[in-house]
Motif scaffolding. Structure first.
Motif, mmCIF file in Angstrom:
data_model
loop_
_atom_site.group_PDB
_atom_site.id
_atom_site.type_symbol
_atom_site.label_atom_id
_atom_site.label_comp_id
_atom_site.label_asym_id
_atom_site.label_seq_id
_atom_site.Cartn_x
_atom_site.Cartn_y
_atom_site.Cartn_z
ATOM 1 N N LEU A 40 0.844 -1.182 0.000
ATOM 2 C CA LEU A 40 0.000 0.000 0.000
ATOM 3 C C LEU A 40 0.886 1.240 0.000
ATOM 4 O O LEU A 40 2.071 1.163 0.326
ATOM 5 C CB LEU A 40 -0.905 0.021 1.231
ATOM 6 N N GLY A 41 0.290 2.371 -0.307
ATOM 7 C CA GLY A 41 1.061 3.606 -0.236
ATOM 8 C C GLY A 41 0.323 4.758 -0.876
ATOM 9 O O GLY A 41 -0.591 4.572 -1.686
ATOM 10 N N THR A 42 0.720 5.954 -0.491
ATOM 11 C CA THR A 42 0.178 7.149 -1.116
ATOM 12 C C THR A 42 0.642 7.197 -2.573
ATOM 13 O O THR A 42 1.558 6.470 -2.974
ATOM 14 C CB THR A 42 0.672 8.397 -0.371
ATOM 15 N N ASN A 43 0.012 8.036 -3.380
ATOM 16 C CA ASN A 43 0.407 8.151 -4.782
ATOM 17 C C ASN A 43 1.882 8.508 -4.888
ATOM 18 O O ASN A 43 2.369 9.412 -4.213
ATOM 19 C CB ASN A 43 -0.428 9.231 -5.487
ATOM 20 N N GLY A 44 2.589 7.776 -5.738
ATOM 21 C CA GLY A 44 4.011 8.038 -5.914
ATOM 22 C C GLY A 44 4.881 7.483 -4.814
ATOM 23 O O GLY A 44 6.047 7.836 -4.704
ATOM 24 N N ALA A 45 4.336 6.584 -3.990
ATOM 25 C CA ALA A 45 5.113 6.053 -2.866
ATOM 26 C C ALA A 45 6.156 5.034 -3.303
ATOM 27 O O ALA A 45 7.086 4.745 -2.562
ATOM 28 C CB ALA A 45 4.183 5.419 -1.838
#
Length: 344
Positions: A40-45
């Motif tokens: 998982l991750g924020t956009n651009g992670a």
């Protein structure tokens, strides 16, 4: 089957774009056989940048990867026949039907299951004779998934597998992922749907700015977040009229007009103390909302850190593979690369 065997091993992994932008910054994790692992991750992670390295579509700029005991880039021929890949965007010949596409793909896959069986697994049996160009976006995602599992792979990489699917299609995909896991297949997926990760993943990692910010089982990751109690103070009462918040196990609170929000790591103790107080005081707590910590709160907590970070506004390359966030015809995973993947 040895469920403790590490089918995927990642140590100190780095990926750099343009010689200076470090999209993946020395991450390490492992995935066991027969496990569903979510990134998982924020956009651009760095999610898709990481997955592309695991799939062998690019050489790491540092660190070590082993998939089924092999380097997926330099030993691609040993890894590719044993893995299935679902990219964020597939590149299908639009004039072929779904069945023709699956049969074409089966000719490039070792030990492929019948095309009709693969289409039935993803709910496309009745659309087998429909041309790809006439399929909806969600149906094309299902076709993507059918091709990923066509060869009955030991490891499946699913990059945003339920994007564009309706609620029924998403649930059907979840059932398929569970069935793959139960049969001993290892599944690594990326998703923006936190409920999906919470429901499917045995373990997960949350990426933030190219590093792993949290990892473990969904329960372990959410346990790091406090539970919440919210309610509206009765008229004539103030926060000071409540029992001492420390005695209730409250670790923080906010007041917004008449609404009080409490944070606690001892939810039962805090809720019981609050309700006993209200009962003895003869008051009603309106808009009462008691909820345990969730994966969403853990994720949002990391996202808030990103916005508070002085470098948080510095954009990563889009996760889908390049500094401009787009895959071109010559890029790994871009239009036309699906055939290159199979031929390797």
């Amino acid at each position: 089957m040895d469920t403790n065997e590490h089918v995927i091993e990642v140590t100190g992994l780095r990926r750099v774009y343009g010689g200076e932008f470090e999209a993946v910054r020395g991450i390490s994790f492992h995935v066991r056989r027969g496990e569903v692992f979510a990134l998982l991750g924020t956009n651009g992670a760095g999610k898709t940048s990481t997955v592309e390295l695991l799939e062998g579509l690019a050489r790491p700029d540092g660190g070590r990867i082993r998939v089924l005991g092999h380097d997926p880039y330099s030993e691609r021929t040993a890894v590719r026949p044993r893995t299935g890949v679902m990219l964020q965007e597939g590149g299908f010949p639009f004039e072929l039907t779904a069945a023709e596409t699956a049969r074409m793909w089966a000719g490039c896959v070792s030990g492929a299951r019948p095309a009709g069986q693969a289409l039935a697994l993803v709910g496309l049996a009745e659309r087998a004779d429909v041309r790809v160009k006439q399929l909806s976006g969600g149906e094309r995602r299902r076709l993507d998934l059918a091709l990923a599992v066509l060869g009955d792979p030991e490891v499946v990489f699913l990059d945003e597998p339920t994007t564009g699917l309706d609620a029924e299609g998403r649930r059907d995909t979840w059932d398929l992922v569970r069935a793959l896991r139960d049969a001993g297949t290892t599944v690594l997926l990326t998703t923006h749907y936190l409920e999906e990760a919470e429901v499917l993943a045995d373990r997960l990692a949350i990426l933030h700015r190219g590093r792993i910010a949290a990892s473990g089982t969904p329960a372990e990751v959410t346990a790091a977040q406090p539970s919440r109690i919210a309610f509206e103070l009765p008229e004539g009462y103030f926060v000071g009229d409540l029992p001492p918040l420390g005695e209730l196990g409250v670790c923080g609170h906010e007041v917004d007009g008449r609404v009080v929000r409490l944070r606690t790591r001892e939810l039962q103790r805090a809720a019981t103390g609050l309700l006993v107080w209200a009962d003895r005081a003869g008051v009603r707590l309106r808009r009462l909302d008691v909820r345990s910590a969730s994966l969403e709160e853990a994720f949002l907590g990391i996202a808030r850190k990103a916005s508070d970070d002085p470098e948080g506004g510095r954009g990563h390359p889009d996760d889908r593979g390049g500094p401009d966030g787009r895959r071109g015809p010559g890029d790994p995973g871009g239009p036309g690369d699906r055939d290159t993947e199979v031929a390797a």
